[in-house]
Structures are given as structure tokens and as C-alpha cells.
Design an enzyme around this catalytic site. Sequence first.
Site, PDB file in Angstrom:
ATOM      1  N   CYS A 110      35.989  10.255  -6.284  1.00  0.00           N
ATOM      2  CA  CYS A 110      34.594  10.364  -5.850  1.00  0.00           C
ATOM      3  C   CYS A 110      34.508  10.245  -4.327  1.00  0.00           C
ATOM      4  CB  CYS A 110      33.753   9.285  -6.507  1.00  0.00           C
ATOM      5  SG  CYS A 110      32.005   9.380  -6.062  1.00  0.00           S
ATOM      6  N   HIS A 181      41.601  16.623 -10.095  1.00  0.00           N
ATOM      7  CA  HIS A 181      40.596  17.575  -9.644  1.00  0.00           C
ATOM      8  C   HIS A 181      41.270  18.428  -8.566  1.00  0.00           C
ATOM      9  CE1 HIS A 181      36.163  18.256  -8.248  1.00  0.00           C
ATOM     10  NE2 HIS A 181      36.885  19.352  -8.151  1.00  0.00           N
TER      11      HIS A 181
END
Length: 342
Positions: A110, A181
Site C-alpha cells: 500500500c 502486485h
Amino acid sequence: MSLTDPPSIADTPHSATIYGRKLAVAPMLDWTDRHCRYFHRLLSPHALLYTEMVTSAALVRGRQLRLLEHDPAEAPVALQLGGSDPAELAEAARLGAGAGYHEINLNVGCPSDRVQSGEFGACLMRTPDRVADCVKAMQDAVATPVTVKCRIGVDDQDPEIALQVFTEAVQATGIRKLIVHARKAWLQGLSPKENRDIPPLDYPRVFRLKQDFPDLEIILNGGLTTVDASVAALEHVDGVMLGRAAYHDPYILAQLEHALYGTALPSREQILQRMLGYCETTINAGTSLKHVTRHVLGLYQGQAGARRFRRVLSEGAHREGARPELMLTAMPSASPAAESQA
């Protein structure tokens, strides 16, 4: 089990292990709450579902244990934690394991300012040894599998080097699964929203990671929006994790479930029928219908009558006394003019 009955644990192929799962739905802040996960479970019995990120501080210092609430029918479901203090993460992991989660996942991806100020999330890509310490503390605290979700690098890092060093550090803890990711995170100059789109995807880097670490289960995340692309990626990695595509066009989960596991493909109408009982129970427990139906709005994405479905459900669910049957009223098949409303 009838279509209006909620699924039970026995109806869900969750088993004790979270490994070897080809499909997962990403943790998404403000989206993947317990109502969303129940809905996604109806669409895909095999997918591994994730909570929104919960900070270790909220659980350990704030004692916000309500954040751990979930329905057994969501199983298997993983708890994603945000934090960087090994002792605090260990205690948060104990609380998560005690609440019945099947996996404890550490967020190292994040990019938000709030996360950076707390020195966790994507900025931990710069300190792989610290991540390893956190993972080890969590592993020592619980028998539940501990995993990590990361980026391929941050800012000016070279993903070829940074991801390799990071993976070596976390694998040394004995970790068995890494979710990647396939984008860098730019902590300076891009907003969290821009970080989901602007940094280019680099699937080949993740594919090479799997080649370099054949014994580590590698799950690919980022930019997967179709069944074909997801199935093609599985030729190179062990699993795929869908995020925004699964939320905005949730029926893709049922289509992927069918493609990957050969299970029967339910109709959208059948899914809505099965949501009725859950909505009834939720309303009786004091939760407004709108908190459930906001996750269902994309079910008819790309179909005739989708616009009407969203409008009827959005407007009706906010009214006092709204009942679950509103979902049936909103179905395109309930309107003779559905074709013109798409």
C-alpha cells in the site's frame, strides 16, 4: 441446498490449507468488507478471499476487535495486516488466528501517505530484513499460515534486484507464498489511486521470479480484467489475484470459477436469489440493506438492463424499510424495457 439458503462451511471447499489456490480476490480498502466477501463467495466457492487491510495498531492498541468480524460462510478468508512492529504484528496475528482466519497476510504494497507515515506498506520494500523479522514474529505466534503481499519495487529501485533481494529475505523465514502486485509503487509524486494505474505492469518480472523461486507459491496481482488473461497468466505463476475487476464486474469470479474448476456457472439471477437470506439476516441484525447491496451493483456489468439494475438498487436500498426483495425487483428480467435501459 436451495438457492435461497446461505452457504455453509460444509458447502465451501475451504479445507485447512490456503495453498494451491488458483484464484483470489485482493484486499481493497472500503470494498472487501464482510458483506462483499459473502457475495464473492457465492460467485466463487474456491477463491481465497481477503479482508480490507487492518492495522496491527487498531487491533492491539485500539482493541477494535469488531474489525475481525466475519461470517463462517466466507471461508476460506485471509486477514491482511498493516504494520511494521514485530511484537505488535505477532499479537495482531494471534487475534486474527483466534477469530478463525485461514491466513495472515502482511501488507507490503500500500502506497498511501497514512501508511508511509506509519512506516509500513510499500515503503517496507526498502527494508526486507525488517519484513523478515515481522514475518518470523508472526509465524512464531500462530500456526496459521503467514504470507506477504508486495510490489516489484518502489521509487527508483531496480525491480530486477530489489524484488530478488526482498524475496530471498522473506523466503528465508520459511514462508511458502508471496503475492506480487506487478507494478512499482511511487511513494513520491503519485497518489494511491494513480499508483494503481500509472506505473506500468511488468508481468514478465513476476514470471521470472517464479522461475528463480520454483518452490515458492507466487500469486500474480495487478491489471487482470478478463478470464482469458487470468488463465494465460496461470501458465507462468501459481495463482492470480483480481482486484477492481472483481469488484466492478463481479460475475467474472463465477466465470473464472467455471473455467478453472469446471463448476456449474450460476446465473446472475440465481446469485441474487441466494443473497436474499443473507440480506434478511443482516437487516434483522440492524444493518441497513444499502451496506450490502452497494457491493452487488456491478453484477450485470455489460449486460442489457445494467443501468436500470444499478439505479433501482441504489435508490431503493437507501430508503427506510428497504427489503431484500428489492434485488429481485431490480433484476433486468423484471423490466420489459430492460433492453433499452442498458
